[in-house]
Write a protein that holds these residues in place. Structure first.
Motif, mmCIF file in Angstrom:
data_model
loop_
_atom_site.group_PDB
_atom_site.id
_atom_site.type_symbol
_atom_site.label_atom_id
_atom_site.label_comp_id
_atom_site.label_asym_id
_atom_site.label_seq_id
_atom_site.Cartn_x
_atom_site.Cartn_y
_atom_site.Cartn_z
ATOM 1 N N LYS A 147 0.833 -1.203 0.000
ATOM 2 C CA LYS A 147 0.000 0.000 0.000
ATOM 3 C C LYS A 147 0.871 1.259 0.000
ATOM 4 C CE LYS A 147 -2.692 -1.133 3.531
ATOM 5 N NZ LYS A 147 -3.812 -1.057 4.508
ATOM 6 N N TRP B 298 0.795 4.152 -2.746
ATOM 7 C CA TRP B 298 0.480 5.515 -2.323
ATOM 8 C C TRP B 298 1.558 6.496 -2.766
ATOM 9 C CZ3 TRP B 298 -3.947 7.437 -0.474
ATOM 10 C CH2 TRP B 298 -3.936 8.714 0.090
ATOM 11 N N ILE C 94 -7.089 4.779 -0.412
ATOM 12 C CA ILE C 94 -7.010 3.371 -0.028
ATOM 13 C C ILE C 94 -8.069 3.141 1.034
ATOM 14 C CG2 ILE C 94 -5.603 1.542 1.002
ATOM 15 C CD1 ILE C 94 -3.118 3.002 0.011
ATOM 16 N N MET D 147 -7.368 0.167 -3.765
ATOM 17 C CA MET D 147 -6.466 1.306 -3.943
ATOM 18 C C MET D 147 -6.868 1.946 -5.272
ATOM 19 S SD MET D 147 -2.867 -0.299 -2.519
ATOM 20 C CE MET D 147 -2.662 -1.518 -3.818
ATOM 21 N N ALA E 119 -6.036 -4.307 -3.158
ATOM 22 C CA ALA E 119 -4.851 -4.511 -2.322
ATOM 23 C C ALA E 119 -4.680 -5.992 -1.989
ATOM 24 C CB ALA E 119 -4.951 -3.693 -1.038
#
Length: 494
Positions: A50, A54, A217, A240, A355
């Motif tokens: 993640k 990001w 997310i 996500m 994810a």
């Protein structure tokens, strides 16, 4: 050193549980179907994935920002998005086994069978016909197609099928103290709508100029009737997503750009090109004018891991109509005639990756079984070949023995590294077994502290993938290991 035969999903599930990556939810009560808990190593791997996503979105792009919208939303949100009226899966039951199946998945399985038999065109034609029938909402035609293809229930072995029916996938609940219909709300089935309803909030507060994106997310929930294949299809999962707001007429160029950008991301985290492919949708969602999946070759075949969709202005326009609040952007840039583009509802290109599916793809790809040694010394070696930046632990510090001050020295080294990257200390059992323990959870580097360490402050670094060892000064460990385990190595490859 030779690669062992391809592993099964059962191998993956067993390894994930045994080594603290994924557990069945509520297992002491015999579990809950299609719900899983991430264990102590799994949560680290998932968090690292993640974080990579990001940063790839918000750190590498000046025009993409993130939000964290609430799971509960006003119920009219899902009316505007089309989920109340059209978020359905076509279901069919076998009368003999009493088992329920998604009709489209039965037909997709038949198409895959044709492809495996060298009849790719026949499989493609079947998917095209299925897409036509589903687009026309011809459920009777879908049933007839299943029967014509002689598709049988894998449990009963019969083709005694019911009619095809649509089943809405949203979970509903009540908010407040009185369970009246006016208090009905939904657990969000996707995270995208939290972005759309905040479009103007973000645009105005951030003074964002089109094109710009909003990333998020978050958890989503779908009442999957046919939930299967471990964490691939779950009822509670994490998405996500990034919605990229653009000028109408530019959507196809941005669509192609994001297709390539997202494929580069998956390769950068270590998924091999030969296990990735694009798959254009045979049936477009109600909001899209173009859609493609990035598929990964799981042990059960190529399946969707991420979707890239050109959503047009469907969402913002519907929210504008239902809420009576304008969802427009004033574009002061000049067109080819030298006039401002003016007010318009932006179009959107969406990238949406699960994810949990990305976790499963990464885990499956990393799971490696090799035969090592020669002659009578041949044995199997199992390890997780994770990108160093994704591994739950980056380094393990292991004293050769627990006496003569080696354990204390090793503990001091481990403590000095903890502030830089995730470090573990292990002094139990023979050092060979400790290397194996770290291999099984994917730790890329092991530091052995021996008697020479006490003399010259050097240690041996063992590399997980090659098992090669090198002597390094303790003072160089942070820089040497830190460089290789940094998430920047992934971002540089995108």
């Amino acid at each position: 050193m030779n690669q062992a035969p391809a592993t099964s999903l059962q191998d993956i599930v067993g390894h994930a549980k045994e080594y603290g990556f994924v557990f069945p939810s509520s297992e002491i009560y015999d579990g809950l179907q299609a719900v899983y808990d991430y264990g102590q190593n799994g949560v680290e791997l998932k968090n690292n994935l993640k974080a990579a996503w990001w940063k790839a979105m918000t750190q590498l792009h000046d025009n993409i920002v993130g939000i964290d919208a609430a799971i509960f939303m006003h119920p009219l949100t899902w009316k505007a998005s089309g989920h109340v009226d059209g978020f359905n899966d076509p279901m069919i039951d076998n009368k003999d086994s009493k088992k329920r199946y998604r009709a489209d998945q039965l037909l997709e399985g038949k198409a895959e069978q044709y492809e495996a038999e060298g009849q790719a065109e026949k499989g493609k034609a079947l998917l095209t016909e299925m897409g036509r029938l589903l687009s026309a909402e011809d459920l009777a035609g879908v049933r007839e197609l299943i029967i014509a293809e002689n598709i049988k229930c894998p449990v009963s072995g019969t083709a005694n099928w019911t009619e095809v029916r649509q089943f809405n996938l949203m979970f509903s609940t009540q908010v407040g103290s009185v369970a009246e219909e006016s208090n009905l709300i939904y657990l969000r089935p996707e995270t995208a709508q939290g972005i759309f309803v905040n479009f103007l909030n973000v645009q105005k507060s951030g003074r964002m100029k089109i094109p710009f994106g909003i990333a998020q997310i978050g958890k989503a929930f779908r009442n999957e009737i046919v939930a299967r294949q471990f964490t691939f299809r779950m009822r509670e999962f994490e998405q996500m997503e990034m919605q990229f707001f653009i000028r109408p007429g530019t959507e196809m160029a941005w669509y192609e750009s994001w297709k390539e950008a997202r494929m580069k991301f998956h390769k950068a985290i270590g998924l091999p090109a030969e296990k990735l492919k694009f798959h254009d949708h045979d049936k477009l969602a109600h909001y899209a004018n173009a859609a493609v999946d990035i598929e990964y070759q799981f042990p059960f075949g190529f399946r969707e891991m991420e979707g890239i969709h050109s959503r047009t202005d469907f969402d913002l326009r519907n929210h504008q109509e239902l809420s009576k609040k304008k969802q427009q952007y004033f574009d002061s840039d000049l067109d080819e005639n030298g006039k401002p583009y003016g007010n318009y509802i932006p179009y959107v290109v969406e990238t949406s990756v699960g994810a949990d599916r990305l976790f499963l793809a990464t885990f499956c790809n990393a799971y490696t079984v090799e035969t090592v040694g020669e002659g009578d010394n041949v044995k199997e070696r199992t390890y997780l070949k994770l990108h160093p930046a994704l591994a739950p632990f980056k380094v393990a510090v292991l004293p050769l023995v627990k006496k003569d001050g080696l354990a204390e020295k090793a503990q001091a080294i481990a403590n000095s590294l903890k502030s830089s990257f995730r470090t573990t200390y292990d002094d139990g059992a023979a050092i060979g077994k400790r290397y194996t323990r770290q291999d099984l959870i994917g730790t890329p580097f092991c530091i052995a502290v021996d008697y020479q360490t006490m003399e010259d402050d050097t240690v041996t670094i063992r590399h997980r993938d090659t098992m090669e060892q090198e002597r390094v000064a303790i003072s160089d460990l942070k820089e040497k290991i830190g460089y290789q385990v940094a998430i920047e190595r992934i971002l540089e490859a995108i």
